[in-house]
Design a protein around this motif. Structure first.
Motif, PDB file in Angstrom:
ATOM      1  N   ASP A   7       0.865  -1.191   0.000  1.00 29.08           N
ATOM      2  CA  ASP A   7       0.000   0.000   0.000  1.00 29.08           C
ATOM      3  C   ASP A   7       0.893   1.229   0.000  1.00 29.08           C
ATOM      4  O   ASP A   7       1.774   1.353   0.861  1.00 29.08           O
ATOM      5  N   SER A  38      -5.463   3.670  -0.855  1.00 28.45           N
ATOM      6  CA  SER A  38      -6.647   2.831  -0.667  1.00 28.45           C
ATOM      7  C   SER A  38      -7.294   3.160   0.681  1.00 28.45           C
ATOM      8  O   SER A  38      -6.589   3.301   1.679  1.00 28.45           O
ATOM      9  N   PRO A  39      -8.640   3.285   0.723  1.00 25.80           N
ATOM     10  CA  PRO A  39      -9.297   3.601   2.000  1.00 25.80           C
ATOM     11  C   PRO A  39      -9.084   2.496   3.041  1.00 25.80           C
ATOM     12  O   PRO A  39      -9.006   2.750   4.234  1.00 25.80           O
ATOM     13  N   ASN A  40      -8.964   1.250   2.558  1.00 22.38           N
ATOM     14  CA  ASN A  40      -8.666   0.145   3.476  1.00 22.38           C
ATOM     15  C   ASN A  40      -7.352  -0.494   3.052  1.00 22.38           C
ATOM     16  O   ASN A  40      -7.312  -1.206   2.059  1.00 22.38           O
ATOM     17  N   SER A  41      -6.304  -0.218   3.816  1.00 19.61           N
ATOM     18  CA  SER A  41      -5.017  -0.797   3.438  1.00 19.61           C
ATOM     19  C   SER A  41      -5.086  -2.306   3.635  1.00 19.61           C
ATOM     20  O   SER A  41      -5.673  -2.790   4.583  1.00 19.61           O
ATOM     21  N   GLN A  42      -4.493  -3.036   2.704  1.00 17.45           N
ATOM     22  CA  GLN A  42      -4.645  -4.489   2.726  1.00 17.45           C
ATOM     23  C   GLN A  42      -3.337  -5.239   2.545  1.00 17.45           C
ATOM     24  O   GLN A  42      -3.279  -6.443   2.709  1.00 17.45           O
ATOM     25  N   GLU A  67      -0.604   6.113  12.707  1.00 18.12           N
ATOM     26  CA  GLU A  67      -1.752   5.219  12.459  1.00 18.12           C
ATOM     27  C   GLU A  67      -1.277   3.875  11.898  1.00 18.12           C
ATOM     28  O   GLU A  67      -1.698   2.804  12.340  1.00 18.12           O
ATOM     29  N   ALA A  71      -1.047  -0.140  13.371  1.00 21.32           N
ATOM     30  CA  ALA A  71      -1.472  -1.337  12.625  1.00 21.32           C
ATOM     31  C   ALA A  71      -0.360  -2.393  12.651  1.00 21.32           C
ATOM     32  O   ALA A  71      -0.619  -3.594  12.785  1.00 21.32           O
ATOM     33  N   ARG A  76      -1.344  -6.169  11.984  1.00 20.89           N
ATOM     34  CA  ARG A  76      -2.106  -6.042  10.727  1.00 20.89           C
ATOM     35  C   ARG A  76      -1.215  -5.623   9.564  1.00 20.89           C
ATOM     36  O   ARG A  76      -1.674  -5.464   8.440  1.00 20.89           O
TER      37      ARG A  76
END
Length: 432
Positions: A7, A38-42, A67, A71, A76
């Motif tokens: 990301d 990306s709004p949701n990092s993956q 932030e 994670a 995560r």
């Protein structure tokens, strides 16, 4: 958490965005899947490209790092890397303050990240990048760094001396982007007018733009971030003679009072500034001027500010942004002046200035009702197609809204649109 997925989050200006796009291309060449903003990092790896320009931007960058650091601590995220202007400027401090980051890179050594991932930088893709913008437009960075010594500005501290890219390399990049479907180019630099002085010992911006304009498939060229002193006046002719060079100039003027221009070390006077604006409008009929102004610089009196307000009323800029002075360590201002204007006064001045401009913008927008313009369609949103005229740069300028029920339009195509209505910021129209 997806394996082999990275990301990338880009903060700050379009110049940073170009660096992110280059990194994305290199990562993809090494087999990674990359998401951007990306709004949701993956991914299992995150790279934050930071901004270090003014207080608010630095704060945003630090909050983003924290932030992602959280994670990582919660499992995560496997790896966290930071690059860009903030880490170029505060590398040592950041390493101590935020140990959850695996490595900090500066603005220019981000390709070391590939080695640290066990991959190799691929020189054959040096000029290539993966666009994060809609595929019909791209930002084109023609130089890096700045030789100006404005009192308040930390950019030269971060980016170093002005370095122009060779003209042939820039033109090669334009050709390769056109082959991928890019029609519109936002030409960017810390300071455009200096282009070529280091490589060719003369200002080469007019020649570069003229050569770009001759490349088949280049439909629009728009210029960002010029400087008023020693402006390369042959550019007026280039704009006038080439229909695909937008009648648009983004030129940061900062102030108008001679006292403030001198304190800011701008190397230009009030008279020269007014003359330059007049020359633009005479030499390039219909040109739209965008500028940025500053309030609250040390030493700015009520009289100086009144002069600035008068300037905004007289010059009637098509587009104007303004910001309040914030002291940046290491700059001339921070060393030599006291930050002597209370935040409340800075904010009041900023609000007053923007209120004057809002009225002017509304008047100029309403004057366009009934006119027809060539518009490029950027996207569809709700019940509208959203496009721009040659006088509007993406992200920062007004847009043209066209009801989608009337006719199917295609993203990235040009249409002739008649303006039917306007509000303070945007235009409304129908395709003719």
């Amino acid at each position: 958490m997806k394996r082999n997925t990275v990301d990338i989050i880009t903060l700050g200006c379009s110049k940073n965005l170009v660096d992110s796009e280059r990194l994305i291309r290199q990562l993809e060449a090494n087999g990674y899947k990359v998401t951007h903003d990306s709004p949701n990092s993956q991914g299992e790896i995150a790279v934050i490209n930071t901004c270090g320009f003014i207080g608010d931007a630095k704060e945003e960058s630090i909050n983003m790092i924290l932030e992602f650091g959280e994670a990582k601590e919660e499992g995560r995220l496997k790896k966290l890397y930071v690059m860009g202007c903030l880490s170029e400027r505060y590398l040592k401090e950041l390493e101590v303050e935020i140990p959850s980051v695996d490595k900090f890179y500066g603005k220019f050594n981000w390709n070391e990240l590939l080695n640290d991932l066990g991959k190799a930088y691929q020189p054959e893709y040096a000029v290539e990048r993966t666009l994060t913008t809609p595929k019909h437009y791209a930002y084109l960075k023609i130089s890096e760094g700045c030789d100006r010594t404005c009192s308040y500005c930390a950019i030269p501290i971060i980016t170093g001396k002005h370095v122009s890219r060779p003209m042939e390399e820039v033109l090669q990049e334009v050709e390769s982007l056109v082959a991928k479907g890019v029609k519109e180019f936002q030409v960017i630099a810390q300071e455009l007018t200096y282009y070529g002085l280091d490589l060719y010992h003369t200002q080469k911006l007019p020649e570069l733009i003229e050569r770009m304009a001759r490349i088949p498939g280049v439909e629009w060229i728009r210029l960002h971030y010029a400087y008023p002193a020693h402006f390369p006046e042959d550019l007026f002719r280039v704009m006038r003679e080439n229909d695909n060079v937008c009648k648009y100039m983004d030129i940061a003027l900062q102030h108008i009072s001679d006292k403030m221009l001198s304190k800011m070390r701008r190397h230009v006077t009030k008279t020269e500034t007014y003359d330059l604006i007049e020359k633009f409008r005479k030499e390039v009929p219909g040109i739209h001027l965008r500028t940025t102004l500053m309030v609250g610089h040390p030493g700015e009196t009520d009289e100086d500010f009144e002069e600035l307000k008068e300037f905004v009323r007289k010059a009637r800029f098509d587009r104007m942004g303004a910001f309040a002075y914030s002291e940046e360590e290491g700059t001339f201002s921070a060393k030599e002046y006291e930050d002597d204007i209370p935040e409340s006064i800075k904010q009041r001045r900023l609000d007053e200035l923007m209120a004057i401009q809002q009225e002017i913008s509304a008047e100029l927008s309403h004057a366009k009702i009934g006119q027809t313009y060539k518009v490029i369609i950027d996207r569809k949103e709700g019940e509208y197609y959203i496009g721009r005229t040659q006088f509007d740069s993406p992200e920062v300028d007004p847009e043209v809204l066209i009801k989608s029920e009337e006719k199917r339009l295609f993203i990235g195509r040009f249409y002739y649109v008649q303006i039917t209505d306007a509000d303070d910021f945007d235009l409304y129209g129908r395709v003719i």
